[in-house]
Design a protein around this motif. Structure first.
Motif, PDB file in Angstrom:
ATOM      1  N   VAL B 103     -51.091  20.072  35.232  1.00  7.93           N
ATOM      2  CA  VAL B 103     -50.547  20.107  36.590  1.00  7.93           C
ATOM      3  C   VAL B 103     -51.305  21.135  37.438  1.00  7.93           C
ATOM      4  O   VAL B 103     -51.483  20.958  38.649  1.00  7.93           O
ATOM      5  CB  VAL B 103     -49.029  20.412  36.554  1.00  7.93           C
ATOM      6  N   ALA B 104     -51.791  22.201  36.769  1.00  5.53           N
ATOM      7  CA  ALA B 104     -52.494  23.249  37.512  1.00  5.53           C
ATOM      8  C   ALA B 104     -53.903  22.831  37.933  1.00  5.53           C
ATOM      9  O   ALA B 104     -54.446  23.364  38.908  1.00  5.53           O
ATOM     10  CB  ALA B 104     -52.569  24.517  36.657  1.00  5.53           C
ATOM     11  N   PHE B 105     -54.479  21.858  37.206  1.00 12.32           N
ATOM     12  CA  PHE B 105     -55.895  21.536  37.454  1.00 12.32           C
ATOM     13  C   PHE B 105     -56.230  21.170  38.908  1.00 12.32           C
ATOM     14  O   PHE B 105     -57.156  21.743  39.490  1.00 12.32           O
ATOM     15  CB  PHE B 105     -56.373  20.440  36.486  1.00 12.32           C
ATOM     16  N   PRO B 106     -55.464  20.253  39.531  1.00 16.89           N
ATOM     17  CA  PRO B 106     -55.807  19.929  40.926  1.00 16.89           C
ATOM     18  C   PRO B 106     -55.698  21.135  41.867  1.00 16.89           C
ATOM     19  O   PRO B 106     -56.400  21.193  42.875  1.00 16.89           O
ATOM     20  CB  PRO B 106     -54.804  18.841  41.312  1.00 16.89           C
ATOM     21  N   LEU B 107     -54.830  22.080  41.510  1.00 20.84           N
ATOM     22  CA  LEU B 107     -54.692  23.273  42.350  1.00 20.84           C
ATOM     23  C   LEU B 107     -55.893  24.192  42.178  1.00 20.84           C
ATOM     24  O   LEU B 107     -56.378  24.806  43.132  1.00 20.84           O
ATOM     25  CB  LEU B 107     -53.398  24.015  41.995  1.00 20.84           C
ATOM     26  N   HIS B 120     -46.331  27.046  42.134  1.00 22.64           N
ATOM     27  CA  HIS B 120     -46.387  25.625  42.437  1.00 22.64           C
ATOM     28  C   HIS B 120     -46.144  24.768  41.200  1.00 22.64           C
ATOM     29  O   HIS B 120     -45.380  23.819  41.233  1.00 22.64           O
ATOM     30  CB  HIS B 120     -47.793  25.339  42.963  1.00 22.64           C
ATOM     31  N   VAL B 121     -46.834  25.120  40.107  1.00 23.83           N
ATOM     32  CA  VAL B 121     -46.723  24.340  38.872  1.00 23.83           C
ATOM     33  C   VAL B 121     -45.291  24.392  38.355  1.00 23.83           C
ATOM     34  O   VAL B 121     -44.718  23.368  37.956  1.00 23.83           O
ATOM     35  CB  VAL B 121     -47.713  24.854  37.804  1.00 23.83           C
ATOM     36  N   MET B 122     -44.678  25.590  38.397  1.00 24.72           N
ATOM     37  CA  MET B 122     -43.310  25.720  37.913  1.00 24.72           C
ATOM     38  C   MET B 122     -42.354  24.846  38.736  1.00 24.72           C
ATOM     39  O   MET B 122     -41.491  24.175  38.182  1.00 24.72           O
ATOM     40  CB  MET B 122     -42.860  27.179  37.958  1.00 24.72           C
ATOM     41  N   ASP B 123     -42.531  24.863  40.044  1.00 21.45           N
ATOM     42  CA  ASP B 123     -41.704  24.028  40.929  1.00 21.45           C
ATOM     43  C   ASP B 123     -41.820  22.553  40.547  1.00 21.45           C
ATOM     44  O   ASP B 123     -40.831  21.834  40.439  1.00 21.45           O
ATOM     45  CB  ASP B 123     -42.173  24.158  42.390  1.00 21.45           C
ATOM     46  N   LEU B 124     -43.085  22.125  40.364  1.00 26.63           N
ATOM     47  CA  LEU B 124     -43.332  20.713  40.064  1.00 26.63           C
ATOM     48  C   LEU B 124     -42.739  20.317  38.720  1.00 26.63           C
ATOM     49  O   LEU B 124     -42.134  19.258  38.587  1.00 26.63           O
ATOM     50  CB  LEU B 124     -44.838  20.432  40.073  1.00 26.63           C
ATOM     51  N   LEU B 125     -42.911  21.199  37.722  1.00 22.82           N
ATOM     52  CA  LEU B 125     -42.383  20.875  36.394  1.00 22.82           C
ATOM     53  C   LEU B 125     -40.868  20.788  36.429  1.00 22.82           C
ATOM     54  O   LEU B 125     -40.258  19.987  35.724  1.00 22.82           O
ATOM     55  CB  LEU B 125     -42.846  21.917  35.368  1.00 22.82           C
ATOM     56  N   GLU B 126     -40.263  21.607  37.289  1.00 19.00           N
ATOM     57  CA  GLU B 126     -38.817  21.532  37.423  1.00 19.00           C
ATOM     58  C   GLU B 126     -38.426  20.198  38.059  1.00 19.00           C
ATOM     59  O   GLU B 126     -37.499  19.534  37.640  1.00 19.00           O
ATOM     60  CB  GLU B 126     -38.336  22.689  38.289  1.00 19.00           C
ATOM     61  N   LYS B 127     -39.180  19.820  39.071  1.00 20.29           N
ATOM     62  CA  LYS B 127     -38.910  18.576  39.780  1.00 20.29           C
ATOM     63  C   LYS B 127     -38.954  17.366  38.836  1.00 20.29           C
ATOM     64  O   LYS B 127     -38.164  16.448  38.963  1.00 20.29           O
ATOM     65  CB  LYS B 127     -39.955  18.418  40.902  1.00 20.29           C
ATOM     66  N   ASP B 132     -39.344  22.476  29.712  1.00 22.54           N
ATOM     67  CA  ASP B 132     -39.385  22.814  28.285  1.00 22.54           C
ATOM     68  C   ASP B 132     -40.662  22.349  27.598  1.00 22.54           C
ATOM     69  O   ASP B 132     -40.968  22.763  26.494  1.00 22.54           O
ATOM     70  CB  ASP B 132     -38.156  22.224  27.579  1.00 22.54           C
ATOM     71  N   LYS B 133     -41.430  21.481  28.265  1.00 19.95           N
ATOM     72  CA  LYS B 133     -42.647  20.966  27.625  1.00 19.95           C
ATOM     73  C   LYS B 133     -43.903  21.636  28.179  1.00 19.95           C
ATOM     74  O   LYS B 133     -45.011  21.163  27.930  1.00 19.95           O
ATOM     75  CB  LYS B 133     -42.758  19.450  27.857  1.00 19.95           C
ATOM     76  N   LYS B 134     -43.741  22.712  28.904  1.00 16.55           N
ATOM     77  CA  LYS B 134     -44.885  23.203  29.679  1.00 16.55           C
ATOM     78  C   LYS B 134     -46.089  23.608  28.833  1.00 16.55           C
ATOM     79  O   LYS B 134     -47.213  23.443  29.262  1.00 16.55           O
ATOM     80  CB  LYS B 134     -44.430  24.295  30.645  1.00 16.55           C
ATOM     81  N   ASP B 135     -45.858  24.090  27.602  1.00 16.45           N
ATOM     82  CA  ASP B 135     -46.986  24.528  26.774  1.00 16.45           C
ATOM     83  C   ASP B 135     -47.396  23.512  25.714  1.00 16.45           C
ATOM     84  O   ASP B 135     -48.153  23.814  24.799  1.00 16.45           O
ATOM     85  CB  ASP B 135     -46.650  25.864  26.111  1.00 16.45           C
ATOM     86  N   VAL B 136     -46.893  22.296  25.869  1.00 13.59           N
ATOM     87  CA  VAL B 136     -47.195  21.251  24.898  1.00 13.59           C
ATOM     88  C   VAL B 136     -48.421  20.476  25.375  1.00 13.59           C
ATOM     89  O   VAL B 136     -48.686  20.393  26.574  1.00 13.59           O
ATOM     90  CB  VAL B 136     -45.953  20.333  24.779  1.00 13.59           C
ATOM     91  N   HIS B 137     -49.190  19.929  24.434  1.00 13.20           N
ATOM     92  CA  HIS B 137     -50.310  19.075  24.821  1.00 13.20           C
ATOM     93  C   HIS B 137     -49.819  17.629  24.997  1.00 13.20           C
ATOM     94  O   HIS B 137     -48.876  17.217  24.330  1.00 13.20           O
ATOM     95  CB  HIS B 137     -51.414  19.141  23.766  1.00 13.20           C
ATOM     96  N   PRO B 138     -50.485  16.852  25.852  1.00 13.88           N
ATOM     97  CA  PRO B 138     -50.006  15.494  26.151  1.00 13.88           C
ATOM     98  C   PRO B 138     -49.809  14.599  24.929  1.00 13.88           C
ATOM     99  O   PRO B 138     -48.933  13.747  24.923  1.00 13.88           O
ATOM    100  CB  PRO B 138     -51.098  14.919  27.046  1.00 13.88           C
ATOM    101  N   MET B 139     -50.630  14.811  23.873  1.00 17.04           N
ATOM    102  CA  MET B 139     -50.509  13.955  22.690  1.00 17.04           C
ATOM    103  C   MET B 139     -49.113  13.971  22.095  1.00 17.04           C
ATOM    104  O   MET B 139     -48.717  13.043  21.398  1.00 17.04           O
ATOM    105  CB  MET B 139     -51.497  14.416  21.626  1.00 17.04           C
ATOM    106  N   VAL B 149     -45.615  13.900  33.762  1.00 16.85           N
ATOM    107  CA  VAL B 149     -46.690  14.876  33.944  1.00 16.85           C
ATOM    108  C   VAL B 149     -47.698  14.320  34.953  1.00 16.85           C
ATOM    109  O   VAL B 149     -48.139  15.022  35.870  1.00 16.85           O
ATOM    110  CB  VAL B 149     -47.414  15.194  32.614  1.00 16.85           C
ATOM    111  N   GLY B 150     -48.025  13.034  34.780  1.00 10.65           N
ATOM    112  CA  GLY B 150     -48.964  12.379  35.692  1.00 10.65           C
ATOM    113  C   GLY B 150     -48.498  12.474  37.133  1.00 10.65           C
ATOM    114  O   GLY B 150     -49.287  12.732  38.043  1.00 10.65           O
ATOM    115  N   ILE B 151     -47.193  12.285  37.335  1.00  9.40           N
ATOM    116  CA  ILE B 151     -46.645  12.334  38.691  1.00  9.40           C
ATOM    117  C   ILE B 151     -46.687  13.765  39.227  1.00  9.40           C
ATOM    118  O   ILE B 151     -47.100  14.000  40.364  1.00  9.40           O
ATOM    119  CB  ILE B 151     -45.204  11.761  38.715  1.00  9.40           C
ATOM    120  N   ALA B 152     -46.291  14.716  38.382  1.00 13.25           N
ATOM    121  CA  ALA B 152     -46.328  16.126  38.808  1.00 13.25           C
ATOM    122  C   ALA B 152     -47.752  16.517  39.188  1.00 13.25           C
ATOM    123  O   ALA B 152     -47.991  17.176  40.201  1.00 13.25           O
ATOM    124  CB  ALA B 152     -45.814  17.026  37.693  1.00 13.25           C
ATOM    125  N   ARG B 153     -48.706  16.084  38.383  1.00 13.89           N
ATOM    126  CA  ARG B 153     -50.107  16.416  38.638  1.00 13.89           C
ATOM    127  C   ARG B 153     -50.579  15.785  39.947  1.00 13.89           C
ATOM    128  O   ARG B 153     -51.287  16.416  40.732  1.00 13.89           O
ATOM    129  CB  ARG B 153     -50.953  15.919  37.458  1.00 13.89           C
TER     130      ARG B 153
END
Lengths: 215, 332
Positions: B103-107, B120-127, B132-139, B149-153
């Motif tokens: 989510v941080a990459f585009p920023l 910003h990232v925290m706001d989006l992840l909440e949205k 709770d998944k913030k430190d997990v890898h997509p796999m 995640v795709g939408i947040a990003r």
């Protein structure tokens, strides 16, 4: 025993330093080979063709021939054409195109959709390379560097033939010219151990990263 | 807000040039959820990729917020892309990055500083309910989580437009509903304009206020979703819209009868139009089949009825029905 240790250290020095130079030049070259391809983020058909052709040309030369062929360049760069340092010039020269191709195939495995996602965010080619292409393919790049290191070890033995020092030199001087089979056997044992070490280090590193990414 | 004019994309690298989109004109207003539907190969993906210029159009213009995307190159194009988020069918998340880093990459691309990015990232992840998944890898994520995640990003750059390319096509029905609800909420809360590419009519029915149907690179029908679905469809659009209820197996039409397709939209669905008709004309109406659908929270009812008629009063019957707000189509 002493000479064996000395020769092993020489080999490690040669291979290690050559690997660093190879990566420093081969990685960017491989990246350029990927991004200039048609349809990629910095399409440049001419640049791609020119580079691809040069890489193929260098790779068509057997190492022994390349080594002798570029001797004048070696002399100009390091002042001599004999010894460990002199051996590194043809080593790096021969390995760069090989590693560049490995980088190319590793980066090509990155899903086109992921690159598209980065493009859609407004990322520049440099941001895509540093932020997406390279990190996404790190495990493949590490394995590729491992293969390259093993290759370098093989080439370095050949460089021994022209007085490059190291294990190859030792094997030729003692094992071949003086029929000291024990030295020959020991050299082979050391080489086997070295290859195993390089390969397993590479595997462990790559697996560790893959493992982290599954978490 | 988005004005697409005479947009064409022709692939002519092969021997036979392929016209992927053929002079399309579209107007999309701010706050719309605009559906673009069509079979695969109809050109919908190409169209959406022309909007953010992943594909370069062959001709025409795409004016977003007053800027013609078709004209931009280099840095100006990249900056214009900040205002257009994109969500993909296969998520296309960065596997090397955690959810947070994705989510941080585009920023980061925009060159924002670390603290702003963090907030910003925290706001989006909440949205998108993924704190709770913030430190997990997509796999490690399920399909629905990946798409969130795709939408947040895609929302990270504060875009005014969100392009959704088959965003729910790889998801199961339950997850699809969740994602659609999220998209609708985003549209309402943030006022982001959504362009939704899909081959599923149900997606259009549930979230799109407007729709365009694409076939062979041309728009064959477009308008307000409710209108497109209730309006008499042409042969071409019928297999997308399929606005007739299924006729029963023993549905032979009796002699001197006509079969009508009646459409009731919104509050007309609540009025006893058919009962009135029966009384007014003292008819024996035979109901063959019916269905009720919810399109954009408007109920749309459909009935297939057989009406005994002589040719002279059929017109009166149709007129009566139309006066009372029903859509009428004579099937046979």
């Amino acid at each position: 025993m002493e000479i064996l240790i000395k020769a092993s250290l020489e080999t490690l020095y040669m291979v290690g330093l050559s690997l660093i130079f190879t990566i420093m030049i081969g990685l960017p070259l491989g990246i350029v080979l990927v991004i200039t391809q048609p349809g990629h983020i910095a399409e440049q058909k001419r640049v791609y063709k020119l580079l691809s052709y040069s890489v193929n040309m260098t790779r068509s030369l057997p190492f022994v021939i390349l080594m002798i062929f570029i001797m004048p360049l070696t002399r100009w760069l390091v002042g001599t054409s004999i010894g460990t340092q002199a051996a590194m010039v043809p080593l790096v020269f021969a390995t760069i195109p090989f590693f560049a191709r490995i980088v190319e195939s590793a980066l090509q495995e990155v899903d086109q959709g992921i690159i598209e996602a980065a493009v859609s965010m407004g990322a520049s080619p440099l941001q895509i390379i540093v932020g997406v292409l390279v990190p996404e393919s790190i495990p493949s790049l590490i394995l590729g560097a491992t293969i390259t290191a093993v290759n370098l070890l093989g080439y370095s033995a050949m460089a021994g033939a022209i007085g490059g020092g190291g294990l190859g030199d030792l094997a030729i001087r003692y094992g071949y010219h003086r029929f000291q089979t024990d030295v020959m056997v020991m050299t082979i044992v050391v080489l086997i151990v070295l290859v195993q070490l390089i390969q397993s280090t590479g595997n462990v590193l790559a697996n560790k990263i893959i493992h982290i990414r599954r978490k | 807000m988005i004005k697409i004019q005479n947009l064409s994309k022709i692939y002519d690298n092969s021997k036979r040039p392929l016209v992927a989109i053929d002079s399309i004109n579209l107007d999309i207003d701010k706050g719309d959820i605009f559906g673009i539907v069509g079979l695969s190969g109809a050109g919908k993906s190409t169209l959406v990729r022309c909007i953010n210029r992943i594909e370069k159009p062959s001709s025409g213009s795409i004016i977003i917020n007053g800027v013609d995307m078709a004209e931009l190159e280099g840095k100006a194009l990249r900056q214009a892309r900040y205002a257009i988020g994109m969500v993909f069918q296969n998520f296309n998340l960065f596997n090397s990055k955690t959810v947070y880093e994705n989510v941080a990459f585009p920023l980061k691309v925009k060159g924002m500083d670390k603290n702003t990015i963090h907030q910003h990232v925290m706001d989006l992840l909440e949205k998108v309910e993924l704190m709770d998944k913030k430190d997990v890898h997509p796999m490690r994520l399920s399909g629905g989580q990946k798409q969130r995640v795709g939408i947040a990003r895609a929302l990270a750059g504060n875009p005014s437009v969100l392009l959704c390319d088959e965003a729910t096509s790889a998801l199961d029905p339950k997850t699809t509903d969740q994602i659609l609800t999220l998209l609708k909420r985003i549209n309402k809360e943030l006022g982001v304009t959504l362009i939704v590419i899909t081959h599923e009519m149900d997606v259009v029915k549930s979230i799109c206020n407007k729709v365009a149907i694409l076939e062979n690179g041309c728009i064959i029908e477009s308008g307000e979703t409710v209108d497109v679905f209730t309006h008499q469809s042409s042969e071409k659009t019928r297999h997308f819209i399929n606005n007739r209820p299924i006729e029963g197996p023993h549905s032979k039409l009796a002699k001197n009868s006509s079969r009508l397709l009646l459409t009731f939209k919104g509050d007309t669905a609540d009025r006893p139009v058919l009962a009135g008709l029966i009384q007014e004309f003292s008819l024996n109406v035979n109901i063959r089949s019916g269905s009720i659908d919810s399109i954009q929270e408007t109920s749309v009812g459909k009935l297939i009825v057989d009406i005994p008629s002589t040719s002279n009063n059929l017109d009166e019957i149709i007129q009566y029905l139309m006066q009372h707000g029903a859509g009428v189509e004579v099937i046979s």
